[in-house]
Design an enzyme around this catalytic site. Sequence first.
Site, mmCIF file in Angstrom:
data_model
loop_
_atom_site.group_PDB
_atom_site.id
_atom_site.type_symbol
_atom_site.label_atom_id
_atom_site.label_comp_id
_atom_site.label_asym_id
_atom_site.label_seq_id
_atom_site.Cartn_x
_atom_site.Cartn_y
_atom_site.Cartn_z
ATOM 1 N N CYS A 110 0.487 -8.320 5.439
ATOM 2 C CA CYS A 110 0.932 -7.021 5.937
ATOM 3 C C CYS A 110 1.768 -7.192 7.214
ATOM 4 O O CYS A 110 2.889 -7.666 7.165
ATOM 5 C CB CYS A 110 -0.266 -6.099 6.137
ATOM 6 S SG CYS A 110 0.154 -4.350 6.262
ATOM 7 N N GLU A 121 -7.682 -9.584 1.192
ATOM 8 C CA GLU A 121 -9.041 -9.775 1.705
ATOM 9 C C GLU A 121 -9.960 -8.606 1.397
ATOM 10 O O GLU A 121 -11.185 -8.730 1.450
ATOM 11 C CB GLU A 121 -9.013 -10.026 3.220
ATOM 12 C CG GLU A 121 -8.685 -8.814 4.083
ATOM 13 C CD GLU A 121 -7.196 -8.550 4.252
ATOM 14 O OE1 GLU A 121 -6.830 -7.842 5.201
ATOM 15 O OE2 GLU A 121 -6.399 -9.049 3.431
ATOM 16 N N HIS A 155 -3.323 -6.185 1.042
ATOM 17 C CA HIS A 155 -4.475 -6.819 1.698
ATOM 18 C C HIS A 155 -5.359 -7.514 0.657
ATOM 19 O O HIS A 155 -6.261 -6.898 0.083
ATOM 20 C CB HIS A 155 -5.292 -5.778 2.466
ATOM 21 C CG HIS A 155 -4.633 -5.299 3.711
ATOM 22 N ND1 HIS A 155 -4.788 -5.933 4.924
ATOM 23 C CD2 HIS A 155 -3.779 -4.269 3.931
ATOM 24 C CE1 HIS A 155 -4.080 -5.307 5.848
ATOM 25 N NE2 HIS A 155 -3.456 -4.293 5.269
#
Length: 515
Positions: A87, A176, A174
């Site tokens: 990002c 994660e 993202h």
Amino acid sequence: MIILKKQHDTIIVLDFGSQYNQLIARRIREFGVYSELHPHTITAEEIKAMNPKGIIFSGGPNSVYGEGALHCDEKIFDLGLPIFGICYGMQLMTQQFGGTVERANHREYGKAVLKVENESKLYANLPEEQVVWMSHGDLVTGLPEGFVVDATSESCPIAGMSNEAKNLYGVQFHPEVRHSEHGNDLIKNFVFGVCGCSEGWNMENFIEVELEKIRETVGDKKVLCALSGGVDSSVVAVLIHKAIGDQLTCIFVDHGLLRKGEAEGVMKTFSEGFHMNVIKVDAKERFMNKLKGVEDPEQKRKIIGNEFIYVFDDEASKLEGMDFLAQGTLYTDIVESGTATAQTIKSHHNVGGLPEDMQFKLIEPLNTLFKDEVRVLGSELGIPDEIVWRQPFPGPGLGIRVLGEITEEKLEIVRESDAILREEITKAGLDREIWQYFTALPGMRSVGVMGDERTYDYTVGIRAVTSIDGMTADWARIPWDVLEKISVRIVNEVKHVNRIVYDVTSKPPATIEWE
């Protein structure tokens, strides 16, 4: 942050302010590779001295072209290490190498379908289409020289990019966050496929390092432990007791905001079972007097946090040579309270509200771990399952599950309804499937009919979520028949309740606790 032996491969994560940044390190640890989070201000020389296998730039709330934009030491790009920008991290990399970043027409937040256009090492063996989690207001609109587009989405033409000759990768989404279907696989591809890491870090390593660290920090001095009987404080107490034995004194404060039967259970388990020195302090009246008339949740947290410290201060003055105060602060506690670069969501009971004149040095051996890691640690330390798998319980206790002003009547409603909820969830065999579940009292009343008579009583809210680490969570799909049993029992067995509601909000946008 703990520095482990150098034979363990390490991935460095640079913090640019994302509320998800600790998740990146957590995902990597799940793979058996050690990961450390460091501020974006770390120098290239400091990173070089750590000898990491790769670097990840986290996301962040800023714009790379805006006032106060966060940057890193440009020499980091000269280290020759693989770098993965997520990002904001991708946008920073783009700017560094001469690409273009612009404000998007509208902020993109939520799930999106990613289409892989170029199978770089990052996307090896991943499907051409996959769901990912977006959270950004800026876009990369022009690639830097030497980079190619790896992936696109409907609203993001450059959702992924790479320069494989230099081992530089970036994604706008993202990976994660668990809402990204193949996020773990993508991070794995970077850690193992690009960086060439080997597995070698586990909880046994953590225990070895942390015991040594505690002994070195404490020396021959004494430690007070804030013992509540919850998972975090229990693991802290056992870990520190294992390190320094009788140098530890546990103080258990009964502030009147505990769950049903909890005070008795704590004393039996730790004083009798673990043979620890546990001092019980009855401070119910003291806390309730301080909280009288207080409605604001932040103020309640601060009062409870302050009062805890003052109680410990009072007790420590009765003891000799108490220098350290142990707390069960976790990674998630710190991120929710904001870091130097993250935007604060809410103050946390373990990291906020501490008085400036506090007379103890803090020792927080779990502050690099997530909740699931703490449970693993507890099992490794030989703590019984009934403690290791106990429901997460905040330091302010039921004080933040009674919305608005706290009264004895409201506490009793939450205490009794929560006991029923926990009993029925366990009976249904769901206690290991649901990450956290509790009742809350929103302070609203509604009209009902009981025994042919009109009632005007309280509504009880049920909150149950599934999660791995508490950073993100989804509401639990409890079977309707189980919810019905819970509802019927609470309404019939708990005085002054005539309505039950079920919270079906995920995190984000909501937090797990209601206050």
